[in-house]
Design a protein around this motif. Structure first.
Motif, PDB file in Angstrom:
ATOM      1  N   LEU A   1       0.640  -1.249  -0.055  1.00 56.61           N
ATOM      2  CA  LEU A   1      -0.115   0.151  -0.156  1.00 56.61           C
ATOM      3  C   LEU A   1       0.836   1.202  -0.070  1.00 56.61           C
ATOM      4  N   ILE A   2       2.271   0.998   0.219  1.00 61.56           N
ATOM      5  CA  ILE A   2       3.151   2.277   0.400  1.00 61.56           C
ATOM      6  C   ILE A   2       4.053   2.041  -0.717  1.00 61.56           C
ATOM      7  N   ASP A   3       4.440   2.874  -1.685  1.00 56.68           N
ATOM      8  CA  ASP A   3       5.150   2.751  -2.908  1.00 56.68           C
ATOM      9  C   ASP A   3       6.773   3.261  -2.174  1.00 56.68           C
ATOM     10  N   ASP A   4       6.611   4.323  -1.646  1.00 53.92           N
ATOM     11  CA  ASP A   4       8.061   4.986  -1.151  1.00 53.92           C
ATOM     12  C   ASP A   4       8.524   4.429   0.137  1.00 53.92           C
ATOM     13  N   ARG A   5      10.125   4.013  -0.275  1.00 56.75           N
ATOM     14  CA  ARG A   5      10.618   3.155   0.811  1.00 56.75           C
ATOM     15  C   ARG A   5      10.771   4.040   1.985  1.00 56.75           C
ATOM     16  N   ALA A   6      11.176   5.128   1.864  1.00 54.85           N
ATOM     17  CA  ALA A   6      11.476   5.934   3.185  1.00 54.85           C
ATOM     18  C   ALA A   6      10.317   6.122   3.739  1.00 54.85           C
ATOM     19  N   THR A   7       9.228   6.485   3.283  1.00 49.16           N
ATOM     20  CA  THR A   7       7.814   6.521   4.096  1.00 49.16           C
ATOM     21  C   THR A   7       7.580   5.177   4.457  1.00 49.16           C
ATOM     22  N   LEU A   8       7.659   4.109   3.867  1.00 50.40           N
ATOM     23  CA  LEU A   8       7.334   2.719   4.358  1.00 50.40           C
ATOM     24  C   LEU A   8       8.003   2.253   5.557  1.00 50.40           C
TER      25      LEU A   8
END
Ligand SMILES: [Fe+2]
Ligand SMILES: [Fe+2]
Length: 305
Positions: free
Chosen positions: A123-130
């Motif tokens: 559901l979350i693409d961006d690794r840093a956000t993940l």
């Protein structure tokens, strides 16, 4: 800020009282708690902490997690992301405390963490956000430090006052993590506080309708693991299909996230279809185990998760 009030004291692993019973968790109280220590606690890598990684690998071999994590890429993705998670040392010491005294809670926290990562990466693409989001997951039940072991491991249904004490773990976790991370309103602390809330306002501690992706993910992972895992007070756990039906039913009625539930259903299929193709229905074929005391609605109070 809504009115949160502690029903019992919050103490750390050493027994030091951080806040007394009856304390209202006002903004100044929480800010003081976050800024209380001058030097930050040292941080340690979660997976490298004693046997955490080896334990997690053991837990993932057991059904239905073996199917959910089936495929080298899924385990690799899990350890790739989880490997970057660091926590203040007292948080890890608290987690490990459960390994010694209440292995069920230790296993539960690590499995909810592992599952939440697998769901979050859909559901979350961006690794840093993940990475930032999943840091909130490993210790959602850390507040159980402030619940007597006799209640956590009780083999029969809890009395009303024991239920109040058990429910204390949500706000206790909020207080402990705010203190250990030294940061007010950090996501990990909010997850601890809100993982028993529900999207329709039917949960506790406040009955706040929650709309936060990571809390939605922990909520679903938490209920799922609670249903399928052995519990001290329940002779038989839910079989996997009945657990998924139960969760699907809750999603359809609006108390938990439909999207997160779709991801959980898709991960439970060997073919791993895209979650958007998984439909949710209220049809039930399985039967909850006889004498289970996992309550979903009014008897939710019996849930020790
Ligand atoms: Fe839990
Ligand atoms: Fe909990």
């Amino acid at each position: 800020m809504p009115e949160y009030r502690l029903t019992h004291a919050v103490t750390d692993l050493t027994g030091r009282e951080l806040l007394a019973a009856g304390t209202r968790l006002t903004l100044p109280v929480m800010q003081r708690l976050a800024g209380e220590h001058n030097t930050a606690f040292p941080v340690c890598n979660l997976l490298n902490y004693y046997r955490v990684k080896a334990d997690m690998l053991d837990f993932l071999r057991v059904p239905p997690y073996d199917v959910i994590f089936h495929g080298a890429d899924r385990q690799q993705a899990l350890f790739d992301i989880a490997g970057d998670v660091v926590m203040p040392e007292p948080v890890l010491m608290s987690l490990y405390h459960f390994r010694q005294l209440d292995f069920y809670t230790y296993r539960h926290m690590l499995l909810v963490f592992a599952l939440s990562i697998l769901i979050a990466r859909e559901l979350i693409d961006d690794r840093a956000t993940l990475l930032q989001e999943v840091m909130a997951g490993p210790v959602h039940d850390i507040g159980k430090l402030c619940v007597p072991l006799s209640i956590l491991t009780k083999k029969t249904a809890l009395t009303p006052s024991e239920i109040v004490h058990l429910r204390h773990h949500a706000l206790a976790g909020y207080v402990l993590l705010t203190h250990f991370f030294g940061e007010h309103e950090i996501l990990a602390a909010r997850v601890a506080r809100d993982h028993h809330e529900r999207k329709d306002g039917s949960g506790y501690p406040l009955g706040n309708p929650i709309d936060n992706l990571m809390i939605d993910i922990i909520m679903v992972s938490d209920i799922y693991d609670a249903l399928i895992s052995p519990r001290p007070y329940r002779p038989v756990s839910y079989d996997n299909r009945t657990a998924l039906e139960e969760i699907t039913c809750q999603a359809v009625t609006g108390s938990i996230s439909k999207t997160v539930t779709r991801v959980l259903v898709s991960l439970n299929r060997r073919s791993k279809p895209h979650y958007s193709s998984c439909t949710l229905s209220r049809e039930r074929r399985g039967l909850p185990p006889k004498d289970n005391v996992y309550g979903i609605k009014s008897s939710d109070s019996d849930d020790h998760s």
